[in-house]
Design an enzyme around this catalytic site. Structure first.
Site, PDB file in Angstrom:
ATOM      1  N   CYS A 183       0.836  -1.206   0.000  1.00 30.60           N
ATOM      2  CA  CYS A 183       0.000   0.000   0.000  1.00 30.60           C
ATOM      3  C   CYS A 183       0.869   1.253   0.000  1.00 30.60           C
ATOM      4  O   CYS A 183       1.415   1.630   1.044  1.00 30.60           O
ATOM      5  CB  CYS A 183      -0.904  -0.025   1.231  1.00 30.60           C
ATOM      6  SG  CYS A 183      -1.890   1.471   1.380  1.00 30.60           S
ATOM      7  N   CYS A 203      -0.431   4.169   2.168  1.00 31.84           N
ATOM      8  CA  CYS A 203      -0.176   4.000   3.603  1.00 31.84           C
ATOM      9  C   CYS A 203       1.299   4.232   3.930  1.00 31.84           C
ATOM     10  O   CYS A 203       1.619   4.845   4.935  1.00 31.84           O
ATOM     11  CB  CYS A 203      -0.544   2.590   4.072  1.00 31.84           C
ATOM     12  SG  CYS A 203      -2.022   1.921   3.348  1.00 31.84           S
ATOM     13  N   ASP A 204       2.197   3.714   3.105  1.00 34.37           N
ATOM     14  CA  ASP A 204       3.610   3.650   3.485  1.00 34.37           C
ATOM     15  C   ASP A 204       4.563   4.516   2.662  1.00 34.37           C
ATOM     16  O   ASP A 204       5.734   4.657   3.031  1.00 34.37           O
ATOM     17  CB  ASP A 204       4.096   2.185   3.393  1.00 34.37           C
ATOM     18  CG  ASP A 204       3.302   1.277   4.316  1.00 34.37           C
ATOM     19  OD1 ASP A 204       2.850   1.759   5.367  1.00 34.37           O
ATOM     20  OD2 ASP A 204       3.116   0.092   3.977  1.00 34.37           O
TER      21      ASP A 204
END
Ligand SMILES: Cc1cc2nc3c(=O)[nH]c(=O)nc-3n(C[C@H](O)[C@H](O)[C@H](O)COP(=O)(O)OP(=O)(O)OC[C@H]3O[C@@H](n4cnc5c(N)ncnc54)[C@H](O)[C@@H]3O)c2cc1C
Length: 310
Positions: free
Chosen positions: A137, A140-141
């Site tokens: 992701c 997200c990261d």
């Protein structure tokens, strides 16, 4: 129904766009509904940066904002939601029994909206370094990889769009793809090729992901020459396809060989009163537009089913 359990006319499993649309429709039709979501309401939309192809938003909309708006709209009509994971479903006559981590629920109708999840690569080191350099992701990261050199594995739309997104943070993104041509949509291929931060490693597969406390390198093999080399990197973002989240439904409803749920045109499964909507269902296209369309169809079919039982 058992007295220590909670019972509903309809239960929806999964709070992505399919589940939230189904919940909006059933609640607005005054059907007593519970939506069970194990993660964030919004489903895959919560991991999407910009959505450009959902009608009504000519400049695009972030996944986070679209999720928030869908939730607000569904809850305005009284949709109840609970944060929990459904582990098992059983049938007791016409009733469906759901066992979750926290509780047991009964319902007359069930809408399965469990979506899909990222397929794993299966290379040594992959599972060990999840959260330590291996990610599925980029929304997200991605921000953790500012000014770093990272790898993206895959050759479809997800790999290309995620690689493009990651160039906002990383100093260089190398896309590793096992073929010499991409499967992704042309517009994404063109954008990736013209981005100076993106490099390509074609005809290559990942053999191993190595590191100590975090990822340090990745071993790749050229499928044409057989040559293996170890490349230094600080992150590996993996986008090698998707699989339906339907393992726990095996034996309950009919599925295809890949695990996608088979339904009729009204989204009804092989079990009466059990419907499926969105990405977990066997269909041609898996997008937010198709998920919301399915959610509405399944909810309307639920209403008709309940009317027939009255
Ligand atoms: C990075 C990325 C970018 C994308 N970009 C776009 C785009 O630009 N445009 C577009 O149209 N589509 C895009 N998509 C696809 C789109 O997000 C999906 O098609 C859509 O979200 C599918 O909706 P759904 O409701 O069927 O499933 P999902 O969104 O996958 O939601 C399913 C939900 O079910 C929950 N769940 C699963 N099992 C259980 C259980 N046992 N108990 C409780 N809860 C459970 C999950 O936690 C999840 O929240 C993108 C997807 C990704 C990953």
């Amino acid at each position: 129904m058992k007295s220590n359990s909670r019972s509903y006319e309809a239960i929806i499993i999964g709070g992505g766009p399919a589940g939230m649309t189904a919940g909006l429709y059933t609640s607005r039709s005054r059907i007593h509904t519970l939506l069970i979501e194990r993660g964030l309401l919004g489903g895959q939309m919560t991991t999407t940066d910009l959505i450009e192809n959902y009608p009504g938003f000519p400049q695009g909309i972030t996944g986070e904002e679209l999720s928030r708006l869908m939730e607000e709209q569904a809850k305005r009509f009284g949709l109840e939601t609970v944060s929990d994971e459904v582990m098992e479903i059983g049938l007791e006559g016409d009733l469906k029994r759901l066992r979750t981590y926290e509780s047991t629920y009964y319902c007359k109708t069930l809408i399965l909206c469990t979506g899909t999840e990222y397929r794993k690569l299966g290379a040594p080191g992959e599972m060990e370094f999840i959260g330590k350099g291996v990610s599925y992701c980029s929304t997200c990261d991605g921000a953790f990889f500012r000014d770093r050199q990272i790898m993206v594995v895959g050759g479809g739309d997800s790999a290309l769009t995620e690689a493009l997104f990651l160039t906002k943070f990383a100093k260089e993104v190398t896309i590793i793809h096992r073929r010499d041509a991409f499967r992704g949509t042309r517009i994404y291929q063109e954008r990736a090729r013209s981005n100076p931060k993106i490099k390509f490693l074609l005809n290559s597969v990942v053999k191993e992901i190595k590191g100590d406390t975090v990822v340090r390198s990745i071993v790749v093999k050229n499928v044409k020459t057989g040559e293996e080399k170890e490349l230094e990197t600080e992150g590996a973002f993996i986008f090698v396809g998707i699989a339906p989240r339907t393992q726990f439904l095996k034996g309950l409803v009919d599925m295809d060989e890949a695990g996608y749920i088979l339904t009729d045109a009204h989204c009804e499964t092989s079990v009466k009163g059990v419907f499926a909507a969105g990405d977990c269902r066997k269909q041609l296209l898996r997008q937010i537009t198709t998920a919301v369309g399915d959610g509405a169809t399944a909810a309307f079919a639920v209403e008709k089913y309940l009317e027939g039982k009255e």
